[in-house]
Design an enzyme around this catalytic site. Sequence first.
Site, PDB file in Angstrom:
ATOM      1  N   SER A 236       0.834  -1.191   0.000  1.00  0.00           N
ATOM      2  CA  SER A 236       0.000   0.000   0.000  1.00  0.00           C
ATOM      3  C   SER A 236       0.879   1.255   0.000  1.00  0.00           C
ATOM      4  O   SER A 236       1.710   1.421  -0.885  1.00  0.00           O
ATOM      5  CB  SER A 236      -0.956  -0.044   1.202  1.00  0.00           C
ATOM      6  OG  SER A 236      -1.925   0.957   1.121  1.00  0.00           O
ATOM      7  N   GLU A 362      -9.128  -3.570  -5.262  1.00  0.00           N
ATOM      8  CA  GLU A 362      -8.424  -2.567  -4.463  1.00  0.00           C
ATOM      9  C   GLU A 362      -9.341  -1.446  -3.958  1.00  0.00           C
ATOM     10  O   GLU A 362      -9.103  -0.878  -2.902  1.00  0.00           O
ATOM     11  CB  GLU A 362      -7.293  -1.951  -5.285  1.00  0.00           C
ATOM     12  CG  GLU A 362      -6.140  -2.879  -5.606  1.00  0.00           C
ATOM     13  CD  GLU A 362      -5.212  -3.112  -4.430  1.00  0.00           C
ATOM     14  OE1 GLU A 362      -5.481  -2.585  -3.334  1.00  0.00           O
ATOM     15  OE2 GLU A 362      -4.210  -3.826  -4.612  1.00  0.00           O
ATOM     16  N   HIS A 472      -8.204  -4.640  -0.702  1.00  0.00           N
ATOM     17  CA  HIS A 472      -6.886  -4.088  -0.410  1.00  0.00           C
ATOM     18  C   HIS A 472      -6.343  -4.658   0.900  1.00  0.00           C
ATOM     19  O   HIS A 472      -7.026  -4.642   1.914  1.00  0.00           O
ATOM     20  CB  HIS A 472      -7.014  -2.566  -0.309  1.00  0.00           C
ATOM     21  CG  HIS A 472      -5.731  -1.846  -0.075  1.00  0.00           C
ATOM     22  ND1 HIS A 472      -4.790  -1.661  -1.065  1.00  0.00           N
ATOM     23  CD2 HIS A 472      -5.217  -1.246   1.025  1.00  0.00           C
ATOM     24  CE1 HIS A 472      -3.770  -0.976  -0.585  1.00  0.00           C
ATOM     25  NE2 HIS A 472      -4.006  -0.725   0.690  1.00  0.00           N
TER      26      HIS A 472
END
Length: 550
Positions: A236, A362, A472
């Site tokens: 991330s 995501e 995510h």
Amino acid sequence: MSSSSLFKLGFLALLLETQVAVTVAAVLAAPSITLDSGTFVGTAGTNTQSFLGIPFAQPPVGDLRFRLPVANAAYTGTHNATAMGPACPQQAIKLPILTGLPQEVVDDVVNSIFGTVFPASEDCLTINVIKPTSATSTSKLPVVAWIFGGGFELGSTQMYDGTTIVQRSIAMGEPVIYVSMNYRVAAFGFLASKEVRAAGVGNLGLQDQRQALRWIQKYIGNFGGDPSKVTIWGESAGAISVSLQMLANGGNTEGLFRGAFMESGSPIPVGAIENGQKYYDQIVSQTGCSSASDTLACLRTVPFDKLKAAQDATPGIFSYQSLVLAWLPRADGTFLSDNPQRLVQQGKVANVPFVTGDCDDEGTLFSLSTLNITTDDQFLTWIKTFWVPQGSTAQGVALNTLYPSDQVDGSPFDTGLLNSVTPQFKRIAAFQGDAVFQAPRRFFQQTLSGKQKQWAFLSKREKAVPVLGSFHATDILNVYFDGELTDYLINFANNLDPNGKTVPSWPGYTTATPNMMTFLDGLIPTSITQDTYRAAGMQFLTNLTLQFPV
């Protein structure tokens, strides 16, 4: 048990594992390491040793607040290195108010990730080293340097225990040393304005990471590591950080790393540091510094609690504008000489092998704050307001076509009419996931095709999680819990190639053959697919964000 509950249990187990490792190690003989004239006493595991919470820079407090990290003087004395240091000051998380199934998902999954509170302090620039017990100063082992994620607003090394990775590397006969670092986040690390540019103190969080990498060069040999064999790795915001370290100083690595491993993060479409001016001005106003002749100097004198409250009043990652973050890296003219994607186009990228990839869905996690958007007009108004205020009507029409409101086309992808919590949710999730993660990764890889070795992956696991799908951060379980990514990472750190005898073959990536190692649920856990999905939409988003960076 639901898939979301399994994910929650997995994440909680990761946190618990950290505590268990420390408890078990405490009963074994305490190892020590000498750095300069200082002695650091750590903890011992079954076949690993951990040295935690070592300061890698002077505390960024007082007049060092909002300044570049300053290297420590030579170490002296004896230091306790048995616990990770506090997190840097976090931005308060305000989760959206939801009902029904979305609320159940937030309670079951999101709170387990973002609801954990870690001790925090401005004095937070510490580094952790976990090594095989057998490693000595002559071992010359490869190093994996982990950079945590958290939207550049939160996160801590305390969330991750690298012991399992080191143990797996020993079992594979490819031992590595694991290093993790804290860095300043939110306003403390990514203050952005014309004043910040003039003072040369932009992107302090990235500068902290760079200082930690310099520390590794200087000291990792004492732990048995090889400073010429460092792989930087993150997820991330950590993966975005890795990519920006590849672009820093015109692509000059300073010899700090030789490979990069990125999970859900690439050079993002951000613009000049002045794009953060309104957030800087808001903090200056709320802290009473507006009348100061030097507002930046004034902010250095503001009491911590007052500054933290002003920071927390700015939009967060679960605010209505979501991934149009208030605090994130921007082009400061020094560390990042231009917008990251322009630097990629200019070829100002470190020429090192890299691995990069994303989760399939995501954008779902970050689209829970926009459930009140239910019509096409509201969707386009939201885009126009937060993403591309200068965008044309024609661009809005094109976006409306390429990212339609048809639930079948949205994210979680390949779930048909399921997960349609609002008429626009799956569409917004598809847009956000592609705009911030998928399209930048594809742009990065295609631009560098044929110029350096690279590999791509796509994680479609946990697809059954309600509302969120393969959301995510789900790929973290694949690397911190002895999944395939663990072995691929260890192979890459050792050989600059993820392939090895314990995992399926992973072909490289080029524009001509855009192979992706795809991780799947079910009996067949991996497959090689092609990076050709949503081609027209992603190309449009790339062009749009190149024209209008955040």
